[in-house]
Design a protein around this motif. Structure first.
Motif, mmCIF file in Angstrom:
data_model
loop_
_atom_site.group_PDB
_atom_site.id
_atom_site.type_symbol
_atom_site.label_atom_id
_atom_site.label_comp_id
_atom_site.label_asym_id
_atom_site.label_seq_id
_atom_site.Cartn_x
_atom_site.Cartn_y
_atom_site.Cartn_z
ATOM 1 N N ILE A 373 0.894 -1.333 0.110
ATOM 2 C CA ILE A 373 0.103 -0.011 -0.030
ATOM 3 C C ILE A 373 0.776 1.254 -0.143
ATOM 4 O O ILE A 373 0.427 2.276 -0.744
ATOM 5 C CB ILE A 373 -1.154 -0.051 1.329
ATOM 6 N N GLU A 374 1.763 1.127 0.865
ATOM 7 C CA GLU A 374 2.811 2.352 0.877
ATOM 8 C C GLU A 374 3.210 2.675 -0.602
ATOM 9 O O GLU A 374 3.470 3.755 -1.028
ATOM 10 C CB GLU A 374 3.973 2.256 1.966
ATOM 11 N N THR A 375 3.830 1.686 -1.259
ATOM 12 C CA THR A 375 4.368 1.617 -2.524
ATOM 13 C C THR A 375 3.407 1.989 -3.650
ATOM 14 O O THR A 375 3.634 2.995 -4.300
ATOM 15 C CB THR A 375 5.049 0.257 -3.152
ATOM 16 N N ALA A 376 2.286 1.492 -3.519
ATOM 17 C CA ALA A 376 1.312 1.938 -4.451
ATOM 18 C C ALA A 376 0.838 3.539 -4.480
ATOM 19 O O ALA A 376 0.550 4.178 -5.407
ATOM 20 C CB ALA A 376 0.037 1.124 -4.258
ATOM 21 N N THR A 377 0.734 3.856 -3.221
ATOM 22 C CA THR A 377 0.488 5.379 -3.027
ATOM 23 C C THR A 377 1.820 6.298 -3.205
ATOM 24 O O THR A 377 1.535 7.538 -3.169
ATOM 25 C CB THR A 377 -0.198 5.823 -1.607
ATOM 26 N N HIS A 378 3.049 5.867 -3.363
ATOM 27 C CA HIS A 378 4.054 6.746 -3.522
ATOM 28 C C HIS A 378 4.121 6.952 -5.066
ATOM 29 O O HIS A 378 4.682 6.299 -5.914
ATOM 30 C CB HIS A 378 5.247 5.867 -3.084
ATOM 31 N N SER A 379 3.355 7.990 -5.704
ATOM 32 C CA SER A 379 3.075 8.508 -6.817
ATOM 33 C C SER A 379 2.351 10.026 -6.727
ATOM 34 O O SER A 379 1.494 10.084 -5.973
ATOM 35 C CB SER A 379 2.151 7.378 -7.420
ATOM 36 N N LYS A 380 2.989 10.677 -7.799
ATOM 37 C CA LYS A 380 2.287 11.795 -8.034
ATOM 38 C C LYS A 380 0.909 11.922 -8.762
ATOM 39 O O LYS A 380 0.147 12.925 -8.752
ATOM 40 C CB LYS A 380 3.137 12.848 -8.836
ATOM 41 N N PHE A 381 0.568 10.429 -9.231
ATOM 42 C CA PHE A 381 -0.668 10.435 -10.010
ATOM 43 C C PHE A 381 -1.708 9.733 -9.172
ATOM 44 O O PHE A 381 -1.415 9.322 -7.978
ATOM 45 C CB PHE A 381 -0.278 9.705 -11.195
ATOM 46 N N GLY A 382 -2.834 9.898 -9.437
ATOM 47 C CA GLY A 382 -3.976 9.309 -8.629
ATOM 48 C C GLY A 382 -5.159 8.890 -9.507
ATOM 49 O O GLY A 382 -6.431 9.060 -8.937
ATOM 50 N N LEU A 383 -5.098 8.011 -10.397
ATOM 51 C CA LEU A 383 -6.292 7.939 -11.295
ATOM 52 C C LEU A 383 -6.906 6.647 -10.786
ATOM 53 O O LEU A 383 -8.047 6.539 -10.602
ATOM 54 C CB LEU A 383 -5.687 7.556 -12.754
ATOM 55 N N GLY A 384 -6.186 5.486 -10.551
ATOM 56 C CA GLY A 384 -6.803 4.387 -9.965
ATOM 57 C C GLY A 384 -5.724 3.178 -9.545
ATOM 58 O O GLY A 384 -4.698 3.325 -9.900
ATOM 59 N N THR A 385 -6.359 2.329 -8.494
ATOM 60 C CA THR A 385 -5.475 1.111 -8.139
ATOM 61 C C THR A 385 -6.407 -0.001 -8.175
ATOM 62 O O THR A 385 -7.639 0.062 -7.899
ATOM 63 C CB THR A 385 -4.964 1.698 -6.606
ATOM 64 N N MET A 386 -5.730 -1.120 -8.246
ATOM 65 C CA MET A 386 -6.045 -2.341 -8.572
ATOM 66 C C MET A 386 -5.586 -3.315 -7.420
ATOM 67 O O MET A 386 -4.609 -3.193 -7.238
ATOM 68 C CB MET A 386 -6.546 -2.912 -9.752
ATOM 69 N N ILE A 387 -6.322 -4.075 -6.586
ATOM 70 C CA ILE A 387 -5.651 -5.023 -5.743
ATOM 71 C C ILE A 387 -6.310 -6.422 -6.040
ATOM 72 O O ILE A 387 -7.672 -6.556 -6.027
ATOM 73 C CB ILE A 387 -5.911 -4.772 -4.155
ATOM 74 N N PHE A 388 -5.490 -7.696 -5.947
ATOM 75 C CA PHE A 388 -6.076 -8.930 -6.268
ATOM 76 C C PHE A 388 -5.811 -9.644 -4.897
ATOM 77 O O PHE A 388 -4.626 -9.606 -4.648
ATOM 78 C CB PHE A 388 -5.539 -9.557 -7.501
ATOM 79 N N THR A 389 -6.824 -10.303 -4.356
ATOM 80 C CA THR A 389 -6.825 -10.924 -2.942
ATOM 81 C C THR A 389 -8.211 -11.695 -2.889
ATOM 82 O O THR A 389 -9.137 -11.369 -3.251
ATOM 83 C CB THR A 389 -6.706 -9.986 -1.791
ATOM 84 N N LYS A 390 -8.021 -12.809 -2.097
ATOM 85 C CA LYS A 390 -9.298 -13.586 -1.427
ATOM 86 C C LYS A 390 -10.147 -12.755 -0.535
ATOM 87 O O LYS A 390 -11.260 -12.979 -0.331
ATOM 88 C CB LYS A 390 -8.957 -15.067 -1.268
ATOM 89 N N ASP A 391 -9.353 -12.149 0.225
ATOM 90 C CA ASP A 391 -9.863 -11.620 1.465
ATOM 91 C C ASP A 391 -10.634 -10.227 1.156
ATOM 92 O O ASP A 391 -9.979 -9.165 1.275
ATOM 93 C CB ASP A 391 -8.718 -11.265 2.401
ATOM 94 N N LEU A 392 -11.933 -10.295 0.706
ATOM 95 C CA LEU A 392 -12.417 -8.937 0.284
ATOM 96 C C LEU A 392 -12.682 -8.071 1.408
ATOM 97 O O LEU A 392 -12.741 -6.829 1.169
ATOM 98 C CB LEU A 392 -13.925 -9.325 -0.420
ATOM 99 N N GLU A 393 -13.011 -8.400 2.588
ATOM 100 C CA GLU A 393 -13.306 -7.723 3.777
ATOM 101 C C GLU A 393 -12.052 -6.951 4.166
ATOM 102 O O GLU A 393 -12.219 -5.568 4.427
ATOM 103 C CB GLU A 393 -13.881 -8.440 4.760
ATOM 104 N N ALA A 394 -10.965 -7.576 4.283
ATOM 105 C CA ALA A 394 -9.611 -6.686 4.306
ATOM 106 C C ALA A 394 -9.408 -5.515 3.328
ATOM 107 O O ALA A 394 -8.640 -4.653 3.648
ATOM 108 C CB ALA A 394 -8.452 -7.808 4.520
ATOM 109 N N ALA A 395 -9.578 -6.116 2.265
ATOM 110 C CA ALA A 395 -9.423 -5.165 0.976
ATOM 111 C C ALA A 395 -10.378 -3.984 1.107
ATOM 112 O O ALA A 395 -9.945 -2.737 0.691
ATOM 113 C CB ALA A 395 -9.930 -5.707 -0.311
ATOM 114 N N ARG A 396 -11.497 -4.175 1.439
ATOM 115 C CA ARG A 396 -12.627 -3.073 1.828
ATOM 116 C C ARG A 396 -11.973 -1.924 2.756
ATOM 117 O O ARG A 396 -12.111 -0.856 2.772
ATOM 118 C CB ARG A 396 -13.791 -3.516 2.148
ATOM 119 N N LYS A 397 -11.283 -2.549 3.805
ATOM 120 C CA LYS A 397 -10.550 -1.754 4.794
ATOM 121 C C LYS A 397 -9.514 -0.835 4.132
ATOM 122 O O LYS A 397 -9.158 0.004 4.933
ATOM 123 C CB LYS A 397 -10.268 -2.501 5.916
ATOM 124 N N LEU A 398 -9.269 -0.991 3.105
ATOM 125 C CA LEU A 398 -8.074 -0.342 2.475
ATOM 126 C C LEU A 398 -8.562 0.772 1.405
ATOM 127 O O LEU A 398 -7.578 1.747 1.229
ATOM 128 C CB LEU A 398 -7.034 -1.367 1.789
#
Length: 451
Positions: A373-398
């Motif tokens: 997450i820290e690496t993903a947000t280390h950007s001057k851009f902010g168009l979109g992010t995608m995440i692949f995981t089985k744990d949907l509830e944990a992903a929602r908290k992000l």
């Protein structure tokens, strides 16, 4: 003069004359005159014409798809899908525009008070070549249906598409001046923005172009929407279902030869699944069928112009000089840029910091979810992010940890007529599509009636 060129065979397609200063003024005047009558049309009248546009798009989809493929090299199957998506966005606003634009009643101490959504005037749209019909239609469908008129300044290499769209609206019955294409150089854009009858400007393009046009809009106090670039992160957590999602993950980078602002550009992979991911990713990339973009089974064609190939090669070379490693591909030929995988990518490299507008996947190994997450947000851009995981509830908290315009779980970032589309930070501001898009270029007028 503008000469369009087929990037697959390098043959010239057609040459067009630029509009003169007096012709540009005539186009602006036509838009202003058309607005006087167009804004008085009922929403039903406008959606009837938009419905006709939808029908014509489907009737002509092979013609338009072939034109698109010839001008910018998109595989024909993807061009056809693009025209079908244009029809779908028309259908969406045909069904929903009346609801979106209805007066909103507000209870106050007045006898009656409400918000009226009135059209603003003529809107200038500056559009790119990578989705030459879709980018235009997702602006035009809501903006015209709200009662505005439009002037399109398209990318020069898709001039044929631009003129075809002007003819499309005329054939659908739109009054003269409602939708016009202007053929000008970048140096003439301010003339249009500055005109008193032009109410706003929308641009889809690079960060550099966005800064320039936003500055002109600010100078002349015109409303603007900027949909700019991105270097979207695709986070692969250790519990990701690679066997289920690998096709989507690869398509997120390689669709349209990687020439998409919302493409996955930085693949951030946790260490526990890294080796498995790289093996699966390379295997699927190797299966991508290259070839003549006019063939239906071609999955990746050429890039749109030679200078785009050269610019991307420089970004890759500069990343290699800073210790990134090419572990797949990078055997380019003319305008064909082979799908390429770069590993050991780190901040400070163009492959991490910049937008790579082509089929290059930058792979970044991280220790765990927190570092991802820290690496993903280390950007001057902010168009979109995608995440692949089985744990949907944990992903929602992000969700609140991602400051982008979009956050997709187990799918690639994409535009949908029903959902607002746009970015934050250097990816721009404002929204297209959904109710948000149709309300960008209207006057949200307060009406207050008291006895």
């Amino acid at each position: 003069m503008i000469t369009t060129n087929n990037p697959f065979n390098n043959k010239d397609i057609e040459t067009y004359k630029l509009h003169t200063e007096s012709e540009v003024q005539e186009i602006i005047d036509k838009g202003a005159n058309a607005f006087k009558d167009w804004k008085m049309k009922t929403i039903g009248d406008r959606t009837d014409m938009l419905n006709k546009v939808s029908q014509l798009l489907l009737e002509r989809k092979q013609e338009y798809a072939e034109l698109m493929t010839k001008e910018m090299g998109k595989p024909i199957s993807q061009s056809i899908a693009e025209i079908e998506k244009c029809s779908a966005v028309c259908d969406f606003y045909v069904k929903n525009a009346a609801y979106f634009l209805a007066d909103e009643l507000i209870k106050t101490d007045a006898k009656e008070s409400f918000i009226s959504y009135d059209p603003s005037g003529t809107i200038l749209a500056i559009m790119p070549w990578n989705y030459p019909f879709w980018q235009v239609m997702r602006f035009a469908a809501p903006t015209l249906t709200a009662g505005n008129t439009a002037i399109l300044k398209h990318a020069s290499n898709t001039t044929g598409c631009a003129l075809a769209m002007e003819r499309l609206f005329i054939d659908a019955g739109y009054p003269e001046g409602c939708f016009q294409t202007v053929l000008i150089g970048h140096e003439d854009i301010e003339t249009i923005i500055a005109h008193e009858s032009v109410a706003g400007v929308t641009l889809t393009g690079s960060e550099k172009a966005g800064r320039s046009i936003a500055a002109l809009a600010g100078k002349h106090l015109k409303k603007s929407v900027m949909e700019l670039g991105g270097n979207n992160a695709c986070i692969i957590l250790e519990d990701a279902k690679l066997e289920k999602h690998i096709d989507t993950i690869v398509m997120a980078r390689m669709q349209n030869a990687g020439q998409s602002c919302i493409a996955a550009k930085r693949f951030i992979v946790v260490d526990a699944i890294y080796d498995e991911f790289i093996e699966a990713f390379k295997k699927r990339v190797a299966e991508i069928k290259k070839g003549d973009p006019m063939e239906m089974d071609t999955e990746i064609g050429v890039m749109a112009r030679k200078d785009l190939v050269e610019g991307l090669e420089k970004q890759v070379e500069d990343s290699i000089k800073k210790s990134a490693k090419v572990t797949y591909g990078y055997n380019n030929d003319g305008n064909y840029f082979e799908p390429t995988i770069l590993e050991d990518v780190k901040p400070g490299m163009p492959a991490f910091d910049e937008e790579l507008f082509g089929p290059v996947a930058a792979i970044i190994r991280v220790a765990d979810k927190q570092e991802a997450i820290e690496t993903a947000t280390h950007s001057k851009f902010g168009l979109g992010t995608m995440i692949f995981t089985k744990d949907l509830e944990a992903a929602r908290k992000l969700i609140s940890d991602i400051p982008d315009g979009a956050f997709f779980i187990n799918d690639m970032v994409k535009s949908d007529p029903q959902l607002p589309f746009g970015g934050t930070k250097a990816s721009g501001y404002g929204r297209e599509l959904s109710q948000e898009g149709i309300l960008e270029f209207v006057n949200k007028k307060t009406v207050y009636i008291k006895k």
